[in-house]
Design an enzyme around this catalytic site. Structure first.
Site, PDB file in Angstrom:
ATOM      1  N   TRP A 129       0.805  -1.128   0.227  1.00  0.00           N
ATOM      2  CA  TRP A 129      -0.001  -0.067  -0.008  1.00  0.00           C
ATOM      3  C   TRP A 129       0.742   1.035   0.007  1.00  0.00           C
ATOM      4  CZ3 TRP A 129      -2.154   2.521   4.875  1.00  0.00           C
ATOM      5  CH2 TRP A 129      -3.090   3.677   4.648  1.00  0.00           C
ATOM      6  N   ASP A 210      -0.795  -6.195   9.351  1.00  0.00           N
ATOM      7  CA  ASP A 210      -1.783  -4.854   9.171  1.00  0.00           C
ATOM      8  C   ASP A 210      -3.051  -5.573   8.717  1.00  0.00           C
ATOM      9  OD1 ASP A 210      -3.072  -2.579   8.338  1.00  0.00           O
ATOM     10  OD2 ASP A 210      -1.752  -2.263   6.624  1.00  0.00           O
ATOM     11  N   ALA A 212      -6.699  -4.493   7.992  1.00  0.00           N
ATOM     12  CA  ALA A 212      -7.440  -3.056   7.687  1.00  0.00           C
ATOM     13  C   ALA A 212      -8.835  -3.613   6.705  1.00  0.00           C
ATOM     14  CB  ALA A 212      -6.687  -2.142   6.595  1.00  0.00           C
ATOM     15  N   LYS A 245     -13.105   0.293   6.895  1.00  0.00           N
ATOM     16  CA  LYS A 245     -13.844  -0.283   5.898  1.00  0.00           C
ATOM     17  C   LYS A 245     -14.717  -1.398   6.475  1.00  0.00           C
ATOM     18  CE  LYS A 245     -10.238   1.438   3.847  1.00  0.00           C
ATOM     19  NZ  LYS A 245      -9.454   1.795   2.829  1.00  0.00           N
TER      20      LYS A 245
HETATM   21  C1  LIG Z   1      -3.525  -1.826   3.783  1.00  0.00           C
HETATM   22  C2  LIG Z   1      -4.110  -0.622   4.563  1.00  0.00           C
HETATM   23  N1  LIG Z   1      -3.545  -0.515   5.827  1.00  0.00           N
HETATM   24  C3  LIG Z   1      -4.154   0.084   6.731  1.00  0.00           C
HETATM   25  C4  LIG Z   1      -5.036   1.367   6.187  1.00  0.00           C
HETATM   26  C5  LIG Z   1      -5.381   2.472   7.265  1.00  0.00           C
HETATM   27  O1  LIG Z   1      -6.864   2.704   7.162  1.00  0.00           O
HETATM   28  P1  LIG Z   1      -7.408   3.824   8.193  1.00  0.00           P
HETATM   29  O2  LIG Z   1      -6.294   4.743   8.694  1.00  0.00           O
HETATM   30  O3  LIG Z   1      -8.269   4.736   7.162  1.00  0.00           O
HETATM   31  O4  LIG Z   1      -8.190   3.187   9.082  1.00  0.00           O
HETATM   32  C6  LIG Z   1      -5.666   1.081   5.013  1.00  0.00           C
HETATM   33  C7  LIG Z   1      -6.516   2.203   4.343  1.00  0.00           C
HETATM   34  O5  LIG Z   1      -6.634   2.355   3.119  1.00  0.00           O
HETATM   35  C8  LIG Z   1      -5.197   0.260   3.975  1.00  0.00           C
HETATM   36  O6  LIG Z   1      -5.334  -0.047   2.809  1.00  0.00           O
END
Ligand SMILES: Cc1ncc(COP(=O)(O)O)c(C=O)c1O
Length: 398
Positions: A129, A210, A212, A245
């Site tokens: 990401w 991670d 998410a 999400k």
């Molecule tokens: C792989 C991944 N990790 C972490 C996040 C963190 O999301 P947030 O800070 O919006 O909770 C995202 C959001 O797109 C993600 O795609």
């Protein structure tokens, strides 16, 4: 004082959103943004989340600070959602802090690593990401990449990944996507998680998961089978959780960072450092999103309703994957698009040349970031033929 600051280029993903907004074409399609969309292009708040929020607002009598670790019920419930019954067994070894979304959790983990072992190196998947590197690296820790994706087969480059991990020095940290790998959509099988656990154990490596997209791949349980396997076996595990999400709580910034430590005393020490890191950056976490998620998880009826809504979103995403694969195959029967249906979550890489991606955005009005990551949730019954036509027209462009 600030006159010497240069204007920075736009963030690659947010830049796509801006270009999309500027485009006057009535048939433009946005496959760039990283949020779930329903068939009308909206990102809804799940009904169960709205119900929890309504009850919360009706009952809340104070806005006094929640405390440095955040909402303790939320922390307990969100870690239990991720780890299942294992959360109970590992409870005394676990230190959890509520964070500003999943990004805050990743950054909290990086700051903690930097405090504990400033020379620690975090190894991220290639590709990963786009925000992982700035978010983690800006804490001062070093980042490197391990092989993850094999573009020719559109699957995990598993042998290369394992060989690479097997050469890392003890104490290296390995960032793994819990499920729905962003941007490739290719996930590890449970067997592969087991083989990774063997190498991590053998080399004394530390996993940082991670998470998410729990519930966005197949379901709330299957999506975390790999994580649970690691948590059961590894002496130390770092976990970044996002509620953006799966609860649709994006802007409320609800998340948590947890460490399963080697023993209870270490977990207690870690908790004090987590609190200090938070205190130094923003003092106290926000309340609202975490309180909503805690309420959904703590109320059996709301929880069931939420899980059902999540299942419907996943079913829709799988259907869209099949639909797009089908429409592409109808146009180019000589090419294989079945990989779209094997990948998990919202994202897949189109795997086209840079010139083809530019043409998709500029000529076809179908928007995505320069790496060709598409969000399947941006596809709909109404636009799928347009998207398929556009992709087929740019295939082969160099
Ligand atoms: C792989 C991944 N990790 C972490 C996040 C963190 O999301 P947030 O800070 O919006 O909770 C995202 C959001 O797109 C993600 O795609």
């Amino acid at each position: 004082m600030f006159g010497k600051l240069e204007t920075l280029p736009p963030d690659p993903i947010l830049g796509v959103t801006a270009a999309f907004r500027r485009d006057p074409d009535p048939n433009k399609v946005d496959l760039g943004v990283g949020v779930y969309r329903d068939e009308y292009g909206n990102t809804p708040v799940p009904q169960a989340v709205r119900a929890a929020e309504g009850a919360l607002i009706a009952e809340q009598t104070t806005k006094v600070y929640v405390g440095p670790a955040g909402n303790l019920e939320f922390n307990e419930r969100i870690v239990r959602l991720a780890l299942g019954p294992l959360a109970g067994e590992l409870g005394s070894r676990t230190a959890t802090i509520q964070t500003v979304g999943g990004c805050g959790a990743l950054r909290m983990g990086a700051e903690l690593l930097h405090a504990a072992a400033p020379d620690a190196v975090v190894h991220v998947s290639d590709p990963t990401w786009a925000n992982h590197e700035p978010l983690l690296g800006n804490s001062g820790i070093t980042l490197r990449r391990y092989p993850y994706y094999e573009p020719t087969t559109r699957s995990v480059a598993f042998e290369r990944m394992l060989e690479h991990l097997d050469r890392l020095p003890g104490g290296a940290v390995v960032l793994l996507h819990g499920c729905c790998h962003n941007p490739t959509g290719v996930d590890l099988t449970l067997e592969q998680w087991g083989a990774i656990a063997d190498v991590l154990e053998k080399r004394g490596l530390v996993p940082f998961v991670d998470l998410a997209y729990q519930g966005f791949g197949d379901d709330l349980e299957s999506d975390v089978a790999g994580l649970r396997l690691l948590a059961r076996r590894m002496p130390t595990l770092l976990l970044a959780i996002s509620c953006s999400k799966n609860f649709g709580l994006y802007r409320e910034r609800a998340g948590a960072f947890a460490i399963v430590a080697e023993n209870e005393a270490t977990a207690r020490a870690i908790a004090t450092h987590q609190a200090r890191i938070g205190r130094r950056m923003y003092s106290m976490p926000p309340d609202h999103g975490a309180a909503i998620a805690a309420r959904v998880l703590g109320d059996p009826a709301l929880r069931q309703a939420w899980a059902d809504e999540l299942a419907a979103m996943v079913a829709r995403m799988k259907q869209l994957r099949a639909l797009l694969a089908d429409r592409l195959a109808a146009r180019r029967p000589d090419l294989d698009f079945s990989w779209l249906t094997r990948q998990k979550g919202m994202f897949s890489l189109l795997g086209l040349e840079a010139a083809a991606i530019v043409a998709l955005c500029n000529e076809e009005h179908v928007y995505m970031p320069p790496d060709g990551r598409i969000n399947l949730a941006g596809v709909s019954d109404a636009n799928v033929d347009r998207v398929a036509d556009a992709i087929v027209r740019v295939i082969g462009r160099r």
